[in-house]
Design a protein around this motif. Structure first.
Motif, PDB file in Angstrom:
ATOM      1  N   ALA A 157     -71.517 -31.876  27.138  1.00  0.00           N
ATOM      2  CA  ALA A 157     -69.970 -31.952  25.806  1.00  0.00           C
ATOM      3  C   ALA A 157     -69.908 -33.735  26.011  1.00  0.00           C
ATOM      4  O   ALA A 157     -69.951 -33.900  24.939  1.00  0.00           O
ATOM      5  CB  ALA A 157     -69.594 -31.381  26.871  1.00  0.00           C
ATOM      6  N   VAL A 158     -70.272 -34.702  27.176  1.00  0.00           N
ATOM      7  CA  VAL A 158     -69.569 -35.816  26.950  1.00  0.00           C
ATOM      8  C   VAL A 158     -70.926 -36.675  26.659  1.00  0.00           C
ATOM      9  O   VAL A 158     -70.081 -37.750  25.690  1.00  0.00           O
ATOM     10  CB  VAL A 158     -69.523 -36.500  28.584  1.00  0.00           C
TER      11      VAL A 158
ATOM     12  N   LEU B 133     -64.529 -30.857  24.414  1.00  0.00           N
ATOM     13  CA  LEU B 133     -65.299 -31.624  24.076  1.00  0.00           C
ATOM     14  C   LEU B 133     -67.057 -30.450  24.385  1.00  0.00           C
ATOM     15  O   LEU B 133     -67.723 -29.880  23.564  1.00  0.00           O
ATOM     16  CB  LEU B 133     -66.241 -32.228  24.769  1.00  0.00           C
ATOM     17  N   ASP B 134     -66.616 -29.456  25.247  1.00  0.00           N
ATOM     18  CA  ASP B 134     -68.029 -28.228  25.346  1.00  0.00           C
ATOM     19  C   ASP B 134     -67.749 -27.121  24.496  1.00  0.00           C
ATOM     20  O   ASP B 134     -68.302 -26.582  23.985  1.00  0.00           O
ATOM     21  CB  ASP B 134     -67.015 -27.549  26.055  1.00  0.00           C
TER      22      ASP B 134
ATOM     23  N   ALA C  90     -56.495 -36.385  15.436  1.00  0.00           N
ATOM     24  CA  ALA C  90     -55.203 -36.367  15.842  1.00  0.00           C
ATOM     25  C   ALA C  90     -54.587 -35.218  15.964  1.00  0.00           C
ATOM     26  O   ALA C  90     -53.288 -35.491  16.523  1.00  0.00           O
ATOM     27  CB  ALA C  90     -55.782 -35.384  14.191  1.00  0.00           C
ATOM     28  N   GLN C  91     -55.323 -34.002  16.717  1.00  0.00           N
ATOM     29  CA  GLN C  91     -54.233 -33.531  17.765  1.00  0.00           C
ATOM     30  C   GLN C  91     -53.600 -34.427  19.141  1.00  0.00           C
ATOM     31  O   GLN C  91     -52.657 -33.895  19.252  1.00  0.00           O
ATOM     32  CB  GLN C  91     -54.881 -31.864  18.322  1.00  0.00           C
ATOM     33  N   LEU C  92     -55.015 -34.769  19.556  1.00  0.00           N
ATOM     34  CA  LEU C  92     -54.738 -35.560  21.171  1.00  0.00           C
ATOM     35  C   LEU C  92     -54.097 -36.901  20.830  1.00  0.00           C
ATOM     36  O   LEU C  92     -53.036 -36.945  21.407  1.00  0.00           O
ATOM     37  CB  LEU C  92     -55.755 -36.088  21.218  1.00  0.00           C
TER      38      LEU C  92
ATOM     39  N   ILE D  18     -63.374 -38.841  28.379  1.00  0.00           N
ATOM     40  CA  ILE D  18     -63.749 -37.684  29.247  1.00  0.00           C
ATOM     41  C   ILE D  18     -63.021 -37.172  30.111  1.00  0.00           C
ATOM     42  O   ILE D  18     -62.429 -36.244  30.458  1.00  0.00           O
ATOM     43  CB  ILE D  18     -64.888 -38.500  29.713  1.00  0.00           C
ATOM     44  N   ASP D  19     -61.470 -38.383  30.622  1.00  0.00           N
ATOM     45  CA  ASP D  19     -60.851 -37.844  31.266  1.00  0.00           C
ATOM     46  C   ASP D  19     -60.080 -36.998  30.515  1.00  0.00           C
ATOM     47  O   ASP D  19     -58.992 -36.280  31.348  1.00  0.00           O
ATOM     48  CB  ASP D  19     -59.708 -38.885  32.057  1.00  0.00           C
ATOM     49  N   GLN D  20     -59.420 -37.390  29.693  1.00  0.00           N
ATOM     50  CA  GLN D  20     -58.840 -36.249  28.257  1.00  0.00           C
ATOM     51  C   GLN D  20     -59.012 -34.959  28.417  1.00  0.00           C
ATOM     52  O   GLN D  20     -58.647 -33.827  28.680  1.00  0.00           O
ATOM     53  CB  GLN D  20     -59.066 -36.430  26.978  1.00  0.00           C
ATOM     54  N   TYR D  21     -61.042 -34.956  28.331  1.00  0.00           N
ATOM     55  CA  TYR D  21     -61.415 -33.447  28.576  1.00  0.00           C
ATOM     56  C   TYR D  21     -61.689 -33.162  29.430  1.00  0.00           C
ATOM     57  O   TYR D  21     -61.531 -31.646  30.078  1.00  0.00           O
ATOM     58  CB  TYR D  21     -63.397 -33.900  28.346  1.00  0.00           C
TER      59      TYR D  21
END
Length: 361
Positions: free
Chosen positions: A156-157, A329-330, A199-201, A319-322
């Motif tokens: 994912a990352v 990301l998955d 955009a959502q983030l 990655i921290d947001q994930y």
């Protein structure tokens, strides 16, 4: 010492991507050898195969990768043996005029490994985007390695190494989407869908996905699209305006990169709005717009290079947001495949049935 490993090579334009033995040299000064863990199958790899990038065959494909540093050369300070890394294709120089201005994300003199990987007969390989990651081990400039944590799913990352970063960065870094803004994204493949997620983030409250494929539009909702428009059936510009009180979107991102989609993006934005081109056009494409409209609509027309990212700043942050559950990301990983499955993955990509096939080694 050198390494004999298996990698995916294309010998000529349109030739099949096939597994061959590759010789990887021991790292020299400023270089690193990386054991590849995962590598996403990106449209860019297909463009290399078809001769759409350049004619420097044979190519070692793959570039959207995670790995673990196996060896480093002299003068390497960025990473150490054993580090888990994402590979990037813009290792900044620190000395060009962009870097000296404090904007290394625009570095004009990015670099790759100096030595060449070869076939068994000594034929030098051109690694895709200076990486070549469809392989057991690859040689890169140490600056192309960005250290990340050990916990997150590598498949994912690793997609932050190219397409997902390009899309998210187009929204967050290039467009600088603000909380409460409206965003339209034209083209909902991997990069466009990532732009929707970006955009959502960033806090956009109206996010409009535009495509000609209903399945892709439905998928876009999973990543944050609040509205969808099938531009095969409807006028995209008029629909975007109708969804934004008649004004147009604050930001329109063209993730296709064709003159007709860019024109849609240009006219679908609000006055003083921003257009971001992240889809990559071909050399033969031309754009014609009335200069008075360019002047009269104001705002900004921007191009996004690799999401205007700085890997050392952006990879671990995303990655921290994930890991916090704010970035899916998955969801970009459609299937996990082996080195021998690249041709089949290209076919699925062309059919639009996957966001990303990811090679696991």
């Amino acid at each position: 010492m050198s390494y004999r490993v298996q990698g995916v090579v294309v010998r000529a334009e349109g030739a099949p991507a096939q597994i061959e033995t590759v010789i990887v040299p021991d790292p020299g000064p400023g270089e690193a050898v990386v054991d590849i863990i995962t590598s996403g199958v990106c449209h860019t790899d297909f463009h290399y195969q078809q001769g759409g990038i350049n004619d420097e065959f044979p190519f070692l494909l793959g570039h959207e990768a995670t790995g673990r540093v196996a060896a480093i050369g002299d003068d390497v300070t960025e990473v150490a043996v054993g580090d888990r890394v994402i590979l990037n294709w813009r290792a900044v120089c620190g000395q060009c005029r962009a870097c000296m201005k404090g904007k290394p994300q625009y570095c004009f003199d990015t670099h790759n490994a100096t030595q060449k990987m070869t076939l068994e007969d000594g034929t030098e390989l051109s690694p895709a985007l200076g990486i070549g990651a469809f392989i057991e081990k690859t040689l890169v400039a140490a600056g192309q390695c960005t250290k990340i944590d050990e916990e997150s799913d590598a498949a994912a990352v690793g997609l932050l190494g190219c397409g997902v970063m390009a899309g998210i960065g187009a929204a967050i870094n290039t467009a600088e989407v603000q909380r409460g803004e409206s965003v339209a994204v034209i083209g909902c493949g991997g990069v466009g869908t990532a732009a929707i997620a970006g955009a959502q983030l960033a806090g956009a409250t109206t996010i409009i996905a535009v495509d000609i494929d209903d399945a892709k539009l439905e998928q876009a909702k999973r990543f944050g699209a609040t509205h969808t428009v099938n531009s095969r059936d409807l006028d995209a510009v008029e629909e975007i305006r109708s969804l934004t009180e008649g004004f147009g979107a604050d930001v329109v991102i063209d993730a296709v990169g064709r003159p007709e989609t860019y024109e849609q993006a240009f006219y679908a934005r609000d006055l003083a709005g921003r257009v971001v081109l992240v889809g990559v056009p071909t050399p033969d494409m031309k754009l014609e717009l009335p200069l008075l409209d360019v002047f009269g609509r104001g705002g900004a027309l921007k191009s996004s290079w690799y999401g205007d990212c700085l890997p050392s700043r952006d990879f671990q942050m995303l990655i921290d947001q994930y890991r916090l559950g704010r970035l899916d990301l998955d969801g970009f990983v459609s299937e996990r495949i082996g080195l021998g499955d690249i041709e089949a993955a290209f076919k699925k990509m062309a059919e639009g049935t996957v966001l990303r096939s990811v090679v696991e080694l």
